[in-house]
Write a protein that holds these residues in place. Structure first.
Motif, PDB file in Angstrom:
ATOM      1  N   TYR A 114       0.831  -1.204   0.000  1.00 31.53           N
ATOM      2  CA  TYR A 114       0.000   0.000   0.000  1.00 31.53           C
ATOM      3  C   TYR A 114       0.867   1.256   0.000  1.00 31.53           C
ATOM      4  O   TYR A 114       1.888   1.329   0.691  1.00 31.53           O
ATOM      5  CB  TYR A 114      -0.929   0.013   1.213  1.00 31.53           C
ATOM      6  N   GLY A 115       0.436   2.254  -0.805  1.00 31.70           N
ATOM      7  CA  GLY A 115       1.153   3.516  -0.885  1.00 31.70           C
ATOM      8  C   GLY A 115       0.182   4.661  -1.061  1.00 31.70           C
ATOM      9  O   GLY A 115      -1.013   4.463  -1.310  1.00 31.70           O
ATOM     10  N   TYR A 116       0.686   5.863  -0.939  1.00 35.69           N
ATOM     11  CA  TYR A 116      -0.168   7.037  -1.106  1.00 35.69           C
ATOM     12  C   TYR A 116      -0.642   7.138  -2.557  1.00 35.69           C
ATOM     13  O   TYR A 116       0.133   6.940  -3.492  1.00 35.69           O
ATOM     14  CB  TYR A 116       0.582   8.301  -0.709  1.00 35.69           C
ATOM     15  N   SER A 117      -1.934   7.470  -2.725  1.00 37.36           N
ATOM     16  CA  SER A 117      -2.505   7.566  -4.067  1.00 37.36           C
ATOM     17  C   SER A 117      -1.897   8.726  -4.856  1.00 37.36           C
ATOM     18  O   SER A 117      -1.814   8.685  -6.073  1.00 37.36           O
ATOM     19  CB  SER A 117      -4.031   7.726  -3.979  1.00 37.36           C
ATOM     20  N   LYS A 118      -1.434   9.766  -4.125  1.00 39.72           N
ATOM     21  CA  LYS A 118      -0.706  10.874  -4.759  1.00 39.72           C
ATOM     22  C   LYS A 118       0.741  10.779  -4.289  1.00 39.72           C
ATOM     23  O   LYS A 118       1.059  11.142  -3.153  1.00 39.72           O
ATOM     24  CB  LYS A 118      -1.322  12.218  -4.369  1.00 39.72           C
ATOM     25  N   PRO A 119       1.629  10.280  -5.142  1.00 39.95           N
ATOM     26  CA  PRO A 119       3.007  10.005  -4.697  1.00 39.95           C
ATOM     27  C   PRO A 119       3.725  11.211  -4.116  1.00 39.95           C
ATOM     28  O   PRO A 119       4.605  11.058  -3.262  1.00 39.95           O
ATOM     29  CB  PRO A 119       3.699   9.533  -5.984  1.00 39.95           C
ATOM     30  N   GLU A 120       3.345  12.413  -4.545  1.00 37.55           N
ATOM     31  CA  GLU A 120       4.078  13.609  -4.134  1.00 37.55           C
ATOM     32  C   GLU A 120       3.640  14.159  -2.785  1.00 37.55           C
ATOM     33  O   GLU A 120       4.240  15.109  -2.267  1.00 37.55           O
ATOM     34  CB  GLU A 120       3.938  14.700  -5.200  1.00 37.55           C
ATOM     35  N   GLN A 121       2.604  13.584  -2.172  1.00 38.80           N
ATOM     36  CA  GLN A 121       2.134  14.119  -0.905  1.00 38.80           C
ATOM     37  C   GLN A 121       1.388  13.065  -0.102  1.00 38.80           C
ATOM     38  O   GLN A 121       0.927  12.053  -0.647  1.00 38.80           O
ATOM     39  CB  GLN A 121       1.199  15.311  -1.156  1.00 38.80           C
ATOM     40  N   THR A 122       1.273  13.317   1.194  1.00 35.41           N
ATOM     41  CA  THR A 122       0.473  12.432   2.050  1.00 35.41           C
ATOM     42  C   THR A 122      -0.977  12.506   1.591  1.00 35.41           C
ATOM     43  O   THR A 122      -1.545  13.586   1.470  1.00 35.41           O
ATOM     44  CB  THR A 122       0.578  12.877   3.514  1.00 35.41           C
ATOM     45  N   SER A 123      -1.547  11.364   1.305  1.00 35.16           N
ATOM     46  CA  SER A 123      -2.904  11.319   0.740  1.00 35.16           C
ATOM     47  C   SER A 123      -3.537   9.988   1.102  1.00 35.16           C
ATOM     48  O   SER A 123      -2.994   9.224   1.907  1.00 35.16           O
ATOM     49  CB  SER A 123      -2.839  11.512  -0.783  1.00 35.16           C
TER      50      SER A 123
END
Length: 377
Positions: A198-207
């Protein structure tokens, strides 16, 4: 009663695992917490005790471990895995600030990395079609054709006693499976961190968090040799990387922010579909990992040359035809041409007419090496 009280006090007085570090890893929060009963059982069964120590030494991260997991592994030996676990004495080193080399380096057949519990990640198998390594058809541990005695944590034991992961080490993830935030699982041999699926849906920010998808897909058509039959994912060579088909690159990695790296970092991701654990590095693997496996057939000059050609295709963002394979891709190329609406050439290189679909040897026919421990095509 006194015995039970003594065990409880002993448990409270000593940590379940030695894991000191001058650079605390917030990712350790991803470890599944021990219940009191489990701790007591581990005291009653000393061989279940793990040891992992991760420290910073100058520009390097040092990992010393005995290769035994924190959570008690499955029963070994078992019906499909005759080997017993033996503790190791890992003393591994990785760069503290890894850098990309600009090209992917083949990790097939090598130890890719190590989890924060001190267990190594070694996704490849030694099982080949009809036990013939030269056939070029390597069974996948999680492909469904092999019964390799994996435990509930996607791990089993090599002949030398090495306990190792072939897929997501579920015992390292927290009870929620790492769904709340990206969960740090370990480190690759090149120094880049390894995260859960699992990872953030927006790679550039916490999301919001989502399950990340690999960009590998099963090839269309039929295998040109070996077991024959349609590609179905049972062999490593059944898979092809297709740029942009998923969230991750050819080494199952991406650049994104994580709890440990709020400004972002390149990192690898373990997925529940192929390649499960990456089969290549984007940085330079440390020699301490290479020394874990010294096999003449691993990373030969020919394999490196073929992998370099594959990496060149990837660098130009073209659809990739074979997996990091290390085998001739001419037939796969023809299959891809057909799938994209082209026409199959009348003759292959050398003037030979292409074999009809499924013309490879039938399952059960013997070539070199005798019978395989795996079945199915």
């Amino acid at each position: 009663m006194r015995t039970t009280a003594f065990l409880i006090c002993a448990l409270a007085a000593s940590p379940a695992v030695a894991h000191d570090s001058s650079a605390p890893l917030t990712g350790e929060e991803a470890l599944e917490h021990h219940h009191l009963g489990e701790g007591v059982m581990e005291l009653l069964v000393p061989e279940a005790e793990a040891s992992a120590d991760i420290t910073v030494d100058g520009n390097s991260r040092r990992i010393r471990a005995n290769g035994y997991p924190i959570k008690k592994p499955g029963a070994f030996p078992n019906r499909n895995n005759p080997h017993s676990i033996s503790k190791k004495n890992y003393n591994l080193k990785i760069p503290l600030n890894p850098r990309k080399t600009g090209r992917a380096t083949n990790a097939q057949g090598s130890v890719f990395g190590i989890a924060i519990n001190g267990v190594v990640m070694d996704p490849g198998t030694a099982e080949y079609w009809q036990n013939n390594r030269r056939s070029g058809w390597n069974y996948e541990a999680l492909g469904g054709a092999c019964k390799l005695g994996l435990d509930t944590y996607n791990a089993h034991v090599q002949p030398d006693g090495t306990y190792h992961y072939h897929g997501i080490p579920t015992g390292v993830l927290a009870s929620e499976g790492g769904r709340a935030v990206p969960a740090l699982i370990g480190w690759a041999a090149d120094g880049f961190p390894i995260y859960g699926p699992y990872g953030y849906s927006k790679p550039e920010q916490t999301s919001s968090v989502k399950k990340l998808k690999s960009s590998y897909r099963i090839k269309s058509g039929t295998r040109p040799s070996g077991p024959g039959g349609r590609y179905n994912g049972k062999f490593t060579q059944d898979w092809a990387y297709v740029a942009g088909a998923g969230d991750l690159d050819q080494c199952n990695g991406r650049v994104a922010v994580t709890p440990e790296y709020p400004n972002g970092t390149y990192h690898y991701v373990l997925t529940d579909s192929f390649p499960y654990i990456p089969r290549c590095w984007m940085g330079a693997p440390d020699s301490s990992f290479k020394r874990l496996k010294r096999r003449a057939d691993v990373q030969s000059d020919e394999a490196e040359s073929q992998f370099a050609a594959l990496a060149a295709d990837i660098a130009t963002n073209r659809p990739t035809i074979g997996f990091t394979a290390m085998s001739d891709n001419s037939e796969e190329a023809l299959t891809l041409i057909q799938a994209q609406g082209g026409h199959r050439p009348r003759f292959l290189q050398g003037g030979h007419r292409p074999p009809p679909p499924g013309a490879g040897p039938r399952q059960g026919q013997r070539r070199q090496g005798g019978r395989s421990p795996c079945s199915g095509s």
